[in-house]
Design a protein around this motif. Structure first.
Motif, short mmCIF file in Angstrom:
data_model
loop_
_atom_site.label_atom_id
_atom_site.label_comp_id
_atom_site.label_asym_id
_atom_site.label_seq_id
_atom_site.Cartn_x
_atom_site.Cartn_y
_atom_site.Cartn_z
N ARG A 354 0.78 -1.25 -0.01
CA ARG A 354 0.15 -0.09 -0.04
C ARG A 354 0.90 1.16 0.11
O ARG A 354 0.69 2.20 -0.75
N GLU A 355 1.98 1.38 0.62
CA GLU A 355 2.74 2.34 0.82
C GLU A 355 3.35 2.83 -0.75
O GLU A 355 3.58 3.76 -1.35
N SER A 357 2.50 1.98 -3.44
CA SER A 357 1.30 2.29 -4.40
C SER A 357 0.61 3.69 -4.36
O SER A 357 0.02 4.16 -5.15
N GLU A 358 1.34 4.46 -3.10
CA GLU A 358 0.45 5.75 -3.10
C GLU A 358 0.65 6.75 -4.41
O GLU A 358 -0.38 7.29 -4.42
N ASP A 359 1.94 6.54 -4.87
CA ASP A 359 1.82 7.77 -5.82
C ASP A 359 2.26 6.93 -7.36
O ASP A 359 2.96 7.24 -8.04
N PHE A 360 1.73 5.65 -7.29
CA PHE A 360 1.89 5.01 -8.47
C PHE A 360 0.98 4.69 -9.54
O PHE A 360 -0.27 4.44 -9.19
N GLY A 361 1.17 5.17 -10.74
CA GLY A 361 0.04 5.34 -11.57
C GLY A 361 0.85 5.28 -13.09
O GLY A 361 2.04 5.16 -13.13
N LEU A 362 -0.08 5.60 -14.03
CA LEU A 362 0.26 5.48 -15.25
C LEU A 362 1.74 6.41 -15.67
O LEU A 362 2.37 5.92 -16.54
N PHE A 379 11.33 -3.62 -4.89
CA PHE A 379 12.12 -4.76 -4.80
C PHE A 379 12.36 -5.02 -3.44
O PHE A 379 13.35 -5.82 -2.99
N THR A 380 11.71 -4.36 -2.60
CA THR A 380 11.83 -4.66 -1.00
C THR A 380 10.73 -5.34 -0.45
O THR A 380 10.57 -5.73 0.97
N ASN A 381 9.85 -5.62 -1.19
CA ASN A 381 8.61 -6.31 -0.96
C ASN A 381 9.04 -7.76 -0.60
O ASN A 381 9.43 -8.64 -1.39
N PRO A 382 8.77 -8.45 0.64
CA PRO A 382 8.99 -9.60 0.90
C PRO A 382 8.48 -10.78 0.25
O PRO A 382 9.24 -11.67 -0.06
N ARG A 383 7.17 -10.61 -0.38
CA ARG A 383 6.48 -11.51 -1.05
C ARG A 383 7.55 -11.75 -2.37
O ARG A 383 7.91 -12.82 -2.96
#
Length: 404
Positions: A354-355, A357-362, A379-383
């Protein structure tokens, strides 16, 4: 008459016109519209989604009815470039639904949200769709991924979807022929191909260089020519043992599940094309499955998919050759590059926190420096890290990263 509660371009008159056409009632009158925006950055890159609750009368004497709908508005730049969603929603998916309905009327076969209205204005792609949430379909958790039970529900539906498309390819080749080829059919040297695949793979190779030096070196060597040549081969329908209409972007956000009824539906058909079923299978597996399911249950899931595909083709009295399970697994092996692409390039976007994605867009994809910084978060996302650390050695072992 009330106006919408969210400031959007869709007036009550617009909605009234859309519903009048959908329900074939010239005298339909909208009494009230309540609107909420469903917009989560990092999830809807190409469109705005509005959820509507509409009170209306089909005739002046009719009782008030309440309907729940979704308006999907593609961004102008995307609409002008063109997608195949209009063709899918207005022609191909209804034809596939008819094929399934005739074959087995009592069997659940809903594939997608019904499109009630499409704005005919040139250069726009605006759709009024039924609200699947109102039918008890829900989205899954993209951070967690699909467990085995949820994945089987999705694979059951994918088998139906692909089977109906095979019948349609056979019965209405002119209609299916209107679909454009994969965006990767001409290589990777276009904006999204460069940003998502070439730059994404290069970034990943650098990120894992110390941890997996041999693999990282092969990832770099694979760029650009070898990767582009092999991707063109994977998406070329002439190379497939059998072909289907692919969804083209089948990940957890584009699937809704009705758990109690054990059924699923798909949304967002902007990227469909004719090609190997392994395209959808790999994309789903490497963007949307829990890691344990991905590593240990692929054969079980492929068997479940093949059973659904076979049963549906038989129910539809398909006159072509029904694919064997061996053909499915052969296609999975032939198209393994697509799984590599999905894991390395698409998964970090699909499971963004969610963090992140805050300013993630086209707009993020349009600026290389902004995208590079964004990948620093992704690339820091654990999954993502767990999945790629587990799957890169497998791709390497199976020869995906070899160059001539």
């Amino acid at each position: 008459m009330a106006t919408t509660t969210t400031k959007i371009k869709y007036s009550v008159n617009y909605i009234q016109k859309a519903l009048a056409q959908a329900y074939q009632s010239e005298n339909l009158h909208v009494e009230n519209v309540e609107t909420a925006t469903r917009k989560q950055n990092g999830e809807n890159f190409c469109s705005d989604i509005y959820r509507l609750t509409v009170k209306y009368r089909k005739t002046p004497e009719s009782p008030i009815e309440v309907g729940k709908y979704v308006i999907k508005n593609l961004y102008p730049d995307v609409a002008v470039m063109g997608t195949c969603e209009k063709l899918l929603l207005l022609q191909i998916l209804p034809a596939m639904d008819e094929i399934l309905g005739k074959a087995s009327p009592s069997t659940e076969h809903k594939l997608n949200a019904n499109c009630l209205y499409c704005d005919p204005t040139p250069g726009t792609e605006d759709y009024l769709l039924e609200d699947l949430n109102a039918l008890d379909y829900t989205s899954m958790d993209r951070q967690k991924g699909l467990d085995l039970y949820e994945a089987k529900i999705c694979l059951q539906k994918l088998g139906q979807f692909h089977a109906a498309s095979m019948v349609l390819i056979q019965e209405q080749p002119e209609l299916v022929g209107k679909l454009p080829p994969s965006q990767y059919s001409k290589g990777l040297e276009f904006d999204l191909g460069r940003v998502i695949i070439l730059n994404g793979t290069d970034y990943a190779a650098k990120a894992f260089a110390k941890e997996m030096p041999e693999i990282a070196a092969k990832m770099k060597a694979h760029l650009r020519d070898t990767y582009a040549k092999r991707m063109r081969s994977v998406v070329d329908p002439k190379n497939s043992a059998f072909n289907v209409i692919t969804h083209g972007d089948l990940w957890v956000n584009n699937i809704l599940i009705h758990k109690a009824a054990e059924k699923a539906v798909f949304v967002d058909f902007q990227s469909s094309f004719v090609g190997s079923p392994a395209i959808d299978l790999h994309f789903l597996f490497y963007t949307s499955l829990e890691l344990d399911v991905l590593l240990h249950s692929q054969t079980e899931l492929l068997q479940h998919y093949h059973e659904s595909l076979t049963n549906t083709l038989k129910a539809c009295h398909y006159t072509g050759s029904i694919p064997t399970f061996q053909q499915v697994t052969d296609e999975i092996q032939r198209c393994l590059l697509y799984g590599y692409y999905a894991a390395v390039c698409e998964l970090p976007i699909c499971c963004a926190t969610r963090e992140a994605s805050e300013d993630f867009g086209l707009h993020t994809f349009e600026d290389d420096e902004v995208m590079r910084k964004k990948r620093g978060q992704l690339f820091t996302n654990p999954r993502f890290l767990k999945t790629v650390r587990s799957t890169l050695p497998i791709f390497h072992e199976k020869g995906v990263l070899e160059t001539p």
